[in-house]
Write an enzyme that holds these catalytic residues in place. Structure first.
Site, PDB file in Angstrom:
ATOM      1  N   GLY A 155      37.953  50.112  68.106  1.00  0.00           N
ATOM      2  CA  GLY A 155      37.554  51.431  67.610  1.00  0.00           C
ATOM      3  C   GLY A 155      36.228  51.874  68.195  1.00  0.00           C
ATOM      4  N   ASP A 189      31.578  48.018  61.281  1.00  0.00           N
ATOM      5  CA  ASP A 189      31.817  47.115  60.148  1.00  0.00           C
ATOM      6  C   ASP A 189      30.755  46.007  60.047  1.00  0.00           C
ATOM      7  OD1 ASP A 189      34.118  48.640  59.978  1.00  0.00           O
ATOM      8  OD2 ASP A 189      35.383  47.134  60.944  1.00  0.00           O
ATOM      9  N   GLY A 203      34.771  44.602  69.115  1.00  0.00           N
ATOM     10  CA  GLY A 203      34.609  43.893  67.856  1.00  0.00           C
ATOM     11  C   GLY A 203      35.217  42.506  67.985  1.00  0.00           C
ATOM     12  N   ASP A 204      35.284  41.761  66.880  1.00  0.00           N
ATOM     13  CA  ASP A 204      35.766  40.379  66.972  1.00  0.00           C
ATOM     14  C   ASP A 204      37.189  40.282  67.525  1.00  0.00           C
ATOM     15  OD1 ASP A 204      36.782  41.525  64.665  1.00  0.00           O
ATOM     16  OD2 ASP A 204      36.407  39.778  63.385  1.00  0.00           O
ATOM     17  N   GLN A 216      31.827  58.458  60.247  1.00  0.00           N
ATOM     18  CA  GLN A 216      30.895  57.324  60.364  1.00  0.00           C
ATOM     19  C   GLN A 216      30.833  56.739  61.765  1.00  0.00           C
ATOM     20  OE1 GLN A 216      31.726  54.756  56.486  1.00  0.00           O
ATOM     21  NE2 GLN A 216      33.375  56.145  56.970  1.00  0.00           N
ATOM     22  N   ARG A 217      31.859  56.978  62.552  1.00  0.00           N
ATOM     23  CA  ARG A 217      31.907  56.353  63.882  1.00  0.00           C
ATOM     24  C   ARG A 217      31.387  57.271  64.977  1.00  0.00           C
ATOM     25  NH1 ARG A 217      37.561  53.483  63.719  1.00  0.00           N
ATOM     26  NH2 ARG A 217      37.986  54.749  65.548  1.00  0.00           N
ATOM     27  N   GLY A 266      34.592  50.017  56.767  1.00  0.00           N
ATOM     28  CA  GLY A 266      34.002  48.681  56.828  1.00  0.00           C
ATOM     29  C   GLY A 266      35.031  47.572  56.866  1.00  0.00           C
ATOM     30  N   THR A 268      30.636  47.270  66.385  1.00  0.00           N
ATOM     31  CA  THR A 268      31.541  47.684  65.305  1.00  0.00           C
ATOM     32  C   THR A 268      30.713  48.216  64.145  1.00  0.00           C
ATOM     33  OG1 THR A 268      33.075  47.021  63.565  1.00  0.00           O
ATOM     34  CG2 THR A 268      31.753  45.270  64.466  1.00  0.00           C
TER      35      THR A 268
HETATM   36  O1  F6P Z   1      36.809  48.630  62.584  1.00  0.00           O
HETATM   37  C1  F6P Z   1      36.268  49.918  62.547  1.00  0.00           C
HETATM   38  C2  F6P Z   1      37.072  50.803  61.615  1.00  0.00           C
HETATM   39  O2  F6P Z   1      36.456  52.083  61.582  1.00  0.00           O
HETATM   40  C3  F6P Z   1      37.229  50.266  60.190  1.00  0.00           C
HETATM   41  O3  F6P Z   1      36.058  50.412  59.417  1.00  0.00           O
HETATM   42  C4  F6P Z   1      38.402  51.050  59.713  1.00  0.00           C
HETATM   43  O4  F6P Z   1      39.089  50.349  58.690  1.00  0.00           O
HETATM   44  C5  F6P Z   1      39.274  51.161  60.954  1.00  0.00           C
HETATM   45  O5  F6P Z   1      38.411  50.953  62.067  1.00  0.00           O
HETATM   46  C6  F6P Z   1      39.949  52.496  61.135  1.00  0.00           C
HETATM   47  O6  F6P Z   1      40.748  52.439  62.269  1.00  0.00           O
HETATM   48  P1  F6P Z   1      41.443  53.707  62.937  1.00  0.00           P
HETATM   49  O7  F6P Z   1      40.423  54.354  63.843  1.00  0.00           O
HETATM   50  O8  F6P Z   1      42.579  53.132  63.718  1.00  0.00           O
HETATM   51  O9  F6P Z   1      41.860  54.630  61.848  1.00  0.00           O
END
Ligand code: F6P
Length: 359
Positions: free
Chosen positions: A13, A141, A115-116, A285-286, A184, A139
């Site tokens: 992500g 998270d 991420g991991d 948040q991202r 998260g 990440t």
């Molecule tokens: O790992 C990052 C994250 O934003 C998590 O916090 C969340 O659960 C997930 O990815 C959401 O993923 P997507 O972008 O596929 O909806």
């Protein structure tokens, strides 16, 4: 082996700070070592194309990317190359194809930012192909073990904190309970950090069990003191009182959380009588401009990762510990999932401030 040409990709992500780390890698690799840098687009998906989907990177090109959100290389958090879902419904191992396409680029090493989960997949590929590799943890998270901070986390906390700051005024104006649901995955790092920083009255995280009646007690306790509103922050993977997570499964079989905020709102308004509203912060948040701390971390990790390659130190992950960048074997870096420790300083701090966190 002398390095002359390296690849870089972002996987998993997106988050704020990815472009800043690409920029740092390009600055260091070209500016200091006079290497060539090739950006691989959309993570391993760019290596499933023949010819691979790549772009040669220059300092001029990345110059303006310090503050840009997302990743200009593109990324994906879908399609494990070892079990890749094809359009005809079959699932195949595409690792050989990826390694072959990687080789066609004549690269001497790869830097992978992920991420991991992404780092584990990339490492497996690189081991199979005997390809020198260094990993950089990112990440929102913040669940990558060993590193105290991963790129993107600080920005996500800033955004969640700002959301609480804003919600507080509407909560007070309308005498409401406001619930903020944050991301998260299975760790409550964003919720506990933003919850303390944003003055939440209740913080619910997956690591600590809670009860709705205690949440309502907290709301009533505040009302008894003349405080007409309450702020609650909840992590997306918090379970219901019966122990279930609220999630859905997408077409690729991946679990995606979402909905615990509304579950809580329904029960809290029923048991406390308070008018309750939910805000789900989601991908806000991202995205967007990385915080100064994420820009610093990204810059430090990018420079250190290139230096590791220059020193011939491969199969390492950079990490942040005690104000410095260190490096560890990748497998040590991702061996354990890093959840919130229920006896950590932040948990004690929240409890010390009278925030309800569960039992
Ligand atoms: O790992 C990052 C994250 O934003 C998590 O916090 C969340 O659960 C997930 O990815 C959401 O993923 P997507 O972008 O596929 O909806």
């Amino acid at each position: 082996m002398g390095i002359k040409r390296i690849g870089i990709l972002t996987s998993g992500g997106d988050c704020a700070g990815l472009n800043a780390v690409i920029r740092a890698v390009v600055y260091r690799a070209i500016g200091t070592y006079d290497w060539e840098v090739v950006g691989i687009c959309r993570a391993t998906q760019g290596l499933m194309c023949s010819p691979p989907d790549v772009m040669e990177l220059t300092i001029e090109q990345v110059d303006r990317w310090l503050t840009g959100g997302g990743t200009f290389l593109g990324t994906t958090n879908q399609g494990n190359p070892f079990a890749y879902p094809m359009q005809d419904g079959s699932v195949i191992d595409r690792s050989d194809e990826i390694i072959e396409n990687y080789r066609s680029l004549n690269l001497d090493a790869l830097i992978g930012i992920g991420g991991d989960g992404s780092i584990a997949i990339l490492r497996k590929l690189m081991q199979l192909g005997n390809i020198p590799f260094v990993a950089i943890p990112k990440t929102i998270d913040n669940d990558v073990d060993v590193t105290e901070r991963s790129i993107g986390f600080d920005t996500a906390v800033n955004i969640a904190t700002e959301a609480l700051d804003r919600l507080q005024f509407t909560a007070a104006s309308h005498s409401r309970v406001m619930i903020l649901e944050v991301m998260g995955r299975d760790a409550g790092h964003i919720a506990i950090s933003a919850g303390i920083a944003g003055g939440a009255d209740v913080i619910l995280i997956p690591e600590i069990p809670y009860s709705i009646s205690k949440v309502c007690d907290k709301i009533r306790e505040r009302q008894a003191k003349g405080k007409n509103y309450s702020l609650i922050i909840v992590s997306e993977a918090v379970r219901t009182e019966t122990g279930d997570t609220i999630s859905s499964t997408n077409a690729l079989g991946q679990c995606r959380y979402g909905g615990i905020g509304q579950y809580l709102a329904d029960r809290i308004s029923a048991c406390s009588g308070a008018e309750t509203r939910v805000t789900v912060l989601g991908h806000v948040q991202r995205g967007g401009t990385p915080s100064p701390l994420d820009r610093l971390l990204a810059s430090a990790f990018g420079v250190a990762a290139v230096d590791l390659l220059a020193e011939g130190k491969f199969d390492r992950m950079v990490a942040w510990q005690q104000r410095s960048v260190i490096d560890v074997p990748i497998m040590d870096g991702i061996a354990h999932y890093h959840a919130v420790d229920p006896v950590s300083t932040l948990v004690k701090t929240a409890k010390g401030l009278g925030i309800y966190l569960g039992e």
